[in-house]
Design an enzyme around this catalytic site. Structure first.
Site, PDB file in Angstrom:
ATOM      1  N   ILE A 112       0.848  -1.209   0.000  1.00 17.97           N
ATOM      2  CA  ILE A 112       0.000   0.000   0.000  1.00 17.97           C
ATOM      3  C   ILE A 112       0.878   1.251   0.000  1.00 17.97           C
ATOM      4  O   ILE A 112       0.601   2.221  -0.699  1.00 17.97           O
ATOM      5  CB  ILE A 112      -0.954  -0.001   1.219  1.00 17.97           C
ATOM      6  CG1 ILE A 112      -1.912  -1.176   1.122  1.00 17.97           C
ATOM      7  CG2 ILE A 112      -1.719   1.318   1.306  1.00 17.97           C
ATOM      8  CD1 ILE A 112      -2.819  -1.359   2.320  1.00 17.97           C
ATOM      9  N   VAL A 127       4.229  12.661   1.228  1.00 21.16           N
ATOM     10  CA  VAL A 127       4.445  14.113   1.204  1.00 21.16           C
ATOM     11  C   VAL A 127       4.407  14.584   2.658  1.00 21.16           C
ATOM     12  O   VAL A 127       4.081  13.819   3.546  1.00 21.16           O
ATOM     13  CB  VAL A 127       3.377  14.893   0.389  1.00 21.16           C
ATOM     14  CG1 VAL A 127       3.731  14.964  -1.066  1.00 21.16           C
ATOM     15  CG2 VAL A 127       2.005  14.345   0.604  1.00 21.16           C
ATOM     16  N   LYS A 129      13.717  26.251   8.681  1.00 16.96           N
ATOM     17  CA  LYS A 129      12.556  27.029   8.209  1.00 16.96           C
ATOM     18  C   LYS A 129      12.263  28.121   9.235  1.00 16.96           C
ATOM     19  O   LYS A 129      12.041  27.819  10.410  1.00 16.96           O
ATOM     20  CB  LYS A 129      11.354  26.079   8.066  1.00 16.96           C
ATOM     21  CG  LYS A 129      10.053  26.802   7.789  1.00 16.96           C
ATOM     22  CD  LYS A 129       8.877  25.839   7.663  1.00 16.96           C
ATOM     23  CE  LYS A 129       7.569  26.601   7.604  1.00 16.96           C
ATOM     24  NZ  LYS A 129       6.386  25.730   7.629  1.00 16.96           N
ATOM     25  N   LEU A 135      -3.619  11.202   9.088  1.00 19.32           N
ATOM     26  CA  LEU A 135      -4.634  11.515   8.086  1.00 19.32           C
ATOM     27  C   LEU A 135      -5.938  10.766   8.340  1.00 19.32           C
ATOM     28  O   LEU A 135      -7.004  11.208   7.904  1.00 19.32           O
ATOM     29  CB  LEU A 135      -4.097  11.182   6.689  1.00 19.32           C
ATOM     30  CG  LEU A 135      -2.852  11.990   6.281  1.00 19.32           C
ATOM     31  CD1 LEU A 135      -2.274  11.461   4.964  1.00 19.32           C
ATOM     32  CD2 LEU A 135      -3.174  13.474   6.158  1.00 19.32           C
ATOM     33  N   THR A 143       0.523  22.102   9.381  1.00 20.07           N
ATOM     34  CA  THR A 143       0.047  21.698  10.701  1.00 20.07           C
ATOM     35  C   THR A 143      -0.237  20.202  10.852  1.00 20.07           C
ATOM     36  O   THR A 143      -0.543  19.757  11.955  1.00 20.07           O
ATOM     37  CB  THR A 143      -1.240  22.471  11.039  1.00 20.07           C
ATOM     38  OG1 THR A 143      -2.077  22.509   9.880  1.00 20.07           O
ATOM     39  CG2 THR A 143      -0.920  23.875  11.483  1.00 20.07           C
ATOM     40  N   ILE A 198       1.685  17.392  10.640  1.00 18.15           N
ATOM     41  CA  ILE A 198       2.613  16.650  11.493  1.00 18.15           C
ATOM     42  C   ILE A 198       2.462  17.145  12.938  1.00 18.15           C
ATOM     43  O   ILE A 198       2.506  16.374  13.895  1.00 18.15           O
ATOM     44  CB  ILE A 198       4.052  16.751  10.950  1.00 18.15           C
ATOM     45  CG1 ILE A 198       4.131  15.908   9.663  1.00 18.15           C
ATOM     46  CG2 ILE A 198       5.093  16.277  11.975  1.00 18.15           C
ATOM     47  CD1 ILE A 198       5.415  15.999   8.883  1.00 18.15           C
ATOM     48  N   TYR A 223      -6.639  31.920  22.694  1.00 21.73           N
ATOM     49  CA  TYR A 223      -7.652  31.228  23.490  1.00 21.73           C
ATOM     50  C   TYR A 223      -7.218  29.791  23.757  1.00 21.73           C
ATOM     51  O   TYR A 223      -6.744  29.106  22.852  1.00 21.73           O
ATOM     52  CB  TYR A 223      -8.991  31.191  22.754  1.00 21.73           C
ATOM     53  CG  TYR A 223      -9.559  32.556  22.405  1.00 21.73           C
ATOM     54  CD1 TYR A 223      -9.626  33.573  23.359  1.00 21.73           C
ATOM     55  CD2 TYR A 223     -10.028  32.825  21.133  1.00 21.73           C
ATOM     56  CE1 TYR A 223     -10.150  34.816  23.040  1.00 21.73           C
ATOM     57  CE2 TYR A 223     -10.555  34.066  20.812  1.00 21.73           C
ATOM     58  CZ  TYR A 223     -10.605  35.061  21.767  1.00 21.73           C
ATOM     59  OH  TYR A 223     -11.115  36.285  21.438  1.00 21.73           O
TER      60      TYR A 223
HETATM   61  P1  FAD Z   1       0.163   7.527   5.308  1.00 24.94           P
HETATM   62  O1  FAD Z   1       1.481   8.107   5.036  1.00 24.94           O
HETATM   63  O2  FAD Z   1      -0.799   7.380   4.176  1.00 24.94           O
HETATM   64  O3  FAD Z   1       0.405   6.095   5.952  1.00 24.94           O
HETATM   65  C1  FAD Z   1      -0.613   5.116   6.009  1.00 24.94           C
HETATM   66  C2  FAD Z   1      -0.003   3.796   6.427  1.00 24.94           C
HETATM   67  O4  FAD Z   1      -1.050   2.870   6.655  1.00 24.94           O
HETATM   68  C3  FAD Z   1       0.933   3.171   5.406  1.00 24.94           C
HETATM   69  O5  FAD Z   1       2.057   2.615   6.058  1.00 24.94           O
HETATM   70  C4  FAD Z   1       0.099   2.051   4.806  1.00 24.94           C
HETATM   71  O6  FAD Z   1       0.887   1.004   4.341  1.00 24.94           O
HETATM   72  C5  FAD Z   1      -0.702   1.640   6.028  1.00 24.94           C
HETATM   73  N1  FAD Z   1      -1.948   0.925   5.703  1.00 24.94           N
HETATM   74  C6  FAD Z   1      -3.095   1.447   5.205  1.00 24.94           C
HETATM   75  N2  FAD Z   1      -4.005   0.459   5.049  1.00 24.94           N
HETATM   76  C7  FAD Z   1      -3.410  -0.694   5.469  1.00 24.94           C
HETATM   77  C8  FAD Z   1      -3.836  -2.051   5.522  1.00 24.94           C
HETATM   78  N3  FAD Z   1      -5.042  -2.444   5.121  1.00 24.94           N
HETATM   79  N4  FAD Z   1      -2.959  -2.945   5.997  1.00 24.94           N
HETATM   80  C9  FAD Z   1      -1.715  -2.597   6.400  1.00 24.94           C
HETATM   81  N5  FAD Z   1      -1.256  -1.312   6.356  1.00 24.94           N
HETATM   82  C10 FAD Z   1      -2.111  -0.392   5.885  1.00 24.94           C
HETATM   83  N6  FAD Z   1       2.068  17.622   6.799  1.00 24.94           N
HETATM   84  C11 FAD Z   1       2.896  18.543   7.310  1.00 24.94           C
HETATM   85  O7  FAD Z   1       3.055  18.607   8.525  1.00 24.94           O
HETATM   86  N7  FAD Z   1       3.575  19.399   6.490  1.00 24.94           N
HETATM   87  C12 FAD Z   1       3.386  19.419   5.155  1.00 24.94           C
HETATM   88  O8  FAD Z   1       4.027  20.200   4.456  1.00 24.94           O
HETATM   89  C13 FAD Z   1       2.449  18.520   4.600  1.00 24.94           C
HETATM   90  N8  FAD Z   1       2.179  18.523   3.285  1.00 24.94           N
HETATM   91  C14 FAD Z   1       1.196  17.702   2.804  1.00 24.94           C
HETATM   92  C15 FAD Z   1       0.777  17.808   1.486  1.00 24.94           C
HETATM   93  C16 FAD Z   1      -0.276  17.025   1.001  1.00 24.94           C
HETATM   94  C17 FAD Z   1      -0.747  17.187  -0.397  1.00 24.94           C
HETATM   95  C18 FAD Z   1      -0.891  16.069   1.852  1.00 24.94           C
HETATM   96  C19 FAD Z   1      -2.008  15.194   1.354  1.00 24.94           C
HETATM   97  C20 FAD Z   1      -0.466  15.946   3.157  1.00 24.94           C
HETATM   98  C21 FAD Z   1       0.547  16.767   3.648  1.00 24.94           C
HETATM   99  N9  FAD Z   1       0.929  16.697   4.969  1.00 24.94           N
HETATM  100  C22 FAD Z   1       1.817  17.604   5.477  1.00 24.94           C
HETATM  101  C23 FAD Z   1       0.382  15.672   5.829  1.00 24.94           C
HETATM  102  C24 FAD Z   1       1.361  14.539   6.003  1.00 24.94           C
HETATM  103  O9  FAD Z   1       1.743  14.013   4.758  1.00 24.94           O
HETATM  104  C25 FAD Z   1       0.685  13.449   6.804  1.00 24.94           C
HETATM  105  O10 FAD Z   1       0.037  13.995   7.904  1.00 24.94           O
HETATM  106  C26 FAD Z   1       1.684  12.492   7.321  1.00 24.94           C
HETATM  107  O11 FAD Z   1       2.540  12.031   6.330  1.00 24.94           O
HETATM  108  C27 FAD Z   1       1.012  11.336   7.986  1.00 24.94           C
HETATM  109  O12 FAD Z   1       0.461  10.467   7.080  1.00 24.94           O
HETATM  110  P2  FAD Z   1      -0.134   9.157   7.707  1.00 24.94           P
HETATM  111  O13 FAD Z   1       0.930   8.426   8.413  1.00 24.94           O
HETATM  112  O14 FAD Z   1      -1.363   9.494   8.464  1.00 24.94           O
HETATM  113  O15 FAD Z   1      -0.654   8.332   6.423  1.00 24.94           O
END
Ligand code: FAD
Length: 502
Positions: free
Chosen positions: A43, A48, A79, A334, A345, A347, A432
């Site tokens: 997956i 990003v 930054k 996410l 914001t 992270i 606040y």
């Molecule tokens: P993901 O990185 O999607 O990880 C999900 C995990 O779940 C993966 O390891 C996947 O393998 C696992 N998974 C899912 N389903 C299953 C399953 N069925 N079985 C086993 N494993 C599974 N944040 C900032 O702070 N600064 C930024 O500049 C910034 N820019 C961004 C720009 C964009 C366009 C987007 C969309 C987000 C941005 N973010 C930013 C947010 C940041 O990318 C996320 O908050 C951060 O990377 C966390 O992602 P995550 O771990 O929640 O999800």
């Protein structure tokens, strides 16, 4: 007798999963509490997330991670804030700096003195009184000295980095402290038929993982909290209409800037984030106002280096889950919600979810009151950040495209209307409930986007213009001189922590 948690399972190995795993591994005794993280290479992660805010420094410190090791491993740069270009009006730019503007005097906020001077004809922008903004404009950087009363002590900073490398770095940290990583895709979630609690995750490789508490870090799919436990989503897209992003890296060109740049585009905005190894770029836009093909053209036409690969397409809906913790499952990252990265914001919100969980660390009975407090806190965090992001869209004079016309005229939350009206009257703004964004942040965006108070505080309004301008001028001169003494950002990095590249 109290029984303590013994089995914690984290599903997902993006930044959210590995930040959670690292934080737990630094706190709990791995002999007494097992922490297992499941992730699926098939997956993958969102990949990003390159810009941060200063709170990440506290997270790394809590883990005992040294700054230079972290920076080398993640190809990080410093930054000092975000430059917003063309947001209030086309052709205008301002910096939302980390750290303060000027120095408060006699119990009054610095910006009140600046407003007084402005009323008398003083023309220097408020950016000129922020040490971080002044250094940023000159592409210079130095660490703030500890305990010294120099202008440089007012610098606050964060990082630009490669989020995939950060997750890898934290993986090694967590595994060294006893976290067990399991590779596999979850195909079925086993629930208790009476309570609905999650009991186990069944993987595609035949393994079954049991747990008492589950962290849903599955990204936008929200497999546990959303799909399994059925928690709905507060959709805020009427206030934050962007719902798509395209991201692509390019090679470096020009000086290494110690700030993020956000440039407004016809139906959204474009980010520019320099790490040590590349410049990250992305175009965030609303599909109601622009199609994907046009968005790609705009992104590629506005890169300042050689493009590296093809743009990646991402869809999202701004908002958050109705609750963040239900039964024995907590969503972090996410899966909990998403506010576009305009103020970097996401992270931070991951970090806040982890810190609040740690502050409320429950026993195995997972008391409802603990869960309620967690949900209350995270809801407030999301709403406060939401209002600050909406401000950037609402406070615009732009009417040159249907998108900006919509943003300028849309209705906004009452909480934000109140803040704007309060500032408009005499420049008052208050923090606040420990909200993330402090006065400097609100003042920077209000003024940067043309919300200028009718008058300053009446007490300051009576001060003689010349006296106020003399104080301001000495601060401005001191900051300009201090910035000129700093090394360039590139030179500082070269001596402090050049990234180790393959
Ligand atoms: P993901 O990185 O999607 O990880 C999900 C995990 O779940 C993966 O390891 C996947 O393998 C696992 N998974 C899912 N389903 C299953 C399953 N069925 N079985 C086993 N494993 C599974 N944040 C900032 O702070 N600064 C930024 O500049 C910034 N820019 C961004 C720009 C964009 C366009 C987007 C969309 C987000 C941005 N973010 C930013 C947010 C940041 O990318 C996320 O908050 C951060 O990377 C966390 O992602 P995550 O771990 O929640 O999800």
């Amino acid at each position: 007798m109290t029984s303590y948690l013994k089995e914690i399972v984290i599903l997902g190995g993006g930044s959210a999963g590995w930040m959670t795993a690292a934080a737990l591994s630094s706190l709990v005794d791995s002999q007494k509490v097992s922490v297992v993280l499941v992730e699926s290479d098939q997956i993958g992660t969102i990949g990003v997330g390159e810009a941060t805010i200063p709170d990440i420094i506290n997270f790394n410190r809590m883990l005992g991670i040294s700054e230079d090791a972290f920076m080398k491993a993640t190809h990080a740069t410093f930054k000092l804030g975000i430059e917003f270009v063309d947001w209030g009006r086309k052709g205008q730019a301002y910096i939302h700096p980390f750290g303060t503007h000027g120095v408060d005097m006699n119990g009054f906020d610095f910006h009140q003195y600046w407003l007084r001077a402005r009323q008398g004809g003083h023309t220097h922008p408020i950016d000129d009184y922020s040490m971080s903004a002044v250094a940023a404009r000159q592409a210079r950087f130095d660490l703030p000295p500890a305990g010294q009363n120099s202008p440089r002590a007012h610098i606050r900073y964060a990082y630009h980095f490669d989020a995939t490398l950060y997750a890898r770095f934290l993986r090694s940290y967590a595994e060294q402290r006893g976290v067990r990583r399991v590779e596999g895709k979850v195909e079925r979630v086993v629930q208790n038929p009476d309570s609905g609690d999650i009991e186990a995750l069944a993987l595609d490789n035949g393994q079954t993982l049991t747990g008492e508490l589950f962290f849903d870090c599955t990204g936008f799919s929200a497999l546990l909290l959303g799909k399994t436990l059925g928690v709905g989503y507060h959709d805020w897209s009427h206030w934050l209409p962007c719902d798509a992003a395209q991201a692509v890296a390019c090679t470096h060109a020009g000086p290494l800037l110690p700030y993020t740049r956000s440039t407004a585009r016809p139906s959204g905005w474009q980010w520019r984030i320099p790490t040590q190894s590349r410049t990250g770029n992305g175009h965030i836009y609303s599909r109601a106002f622009m199609d994907d093909g046009e968005a790609t053209e705009i992104l590629l036409a506005n890169l300042d280096g050689e493009v590296m690969g093809t743009p990646r397409q991402i869809r999202f809906t701004a908002g958050h889950r109705h609750t963040f913790w239900k039964n024995n499952c907590i969503a972090i990252g996410l899966s909990a919600g998403f506010l576009e990265p305009l103020e970097s914001t996401s992270i931070y919100l991951i970090q806040e979810g982890i810190s609040r969980f740690i502050a409320l660390f429950p026993d195995a009975s997972l008391p409802a009151v603990v869960r309620d407090e967690y949900n209350r806190h995270m809801r407030t965090e999301f709403e406060q950040v939401r209002d600050f992001i909406i401000l950037h869209y609402k406070a615009t004079e732009r009417d040159d495209t249907p998108f900006w016309d919509y943003c300028r005229t849309m209705s906004i939350p009452d909480s934000l209307t109140h803040k704007i009206e309060l500032f408009r009257t005499a420049g008052r703004t208050f923090r606040y409930e420990e909200e993330l964004f402090a006065r400097t942040s609100w003042v920077a965006v209000f003024l940067g986007q043309g919300i200028v108070p009718q008058t300053c505080d009446p007490v300051i309004a009576h001060l003689p213009y010349d006296t106020v301008v003399r104080s301001l001028e000495s601060m401005r001169a001191a900051m300009a001189a201090e910035a000129a003494r700093m090394p360039t950002h590139a030179a500082f990095l070269q001596s402090y922590c050049p990234a180790v590249r393959a």
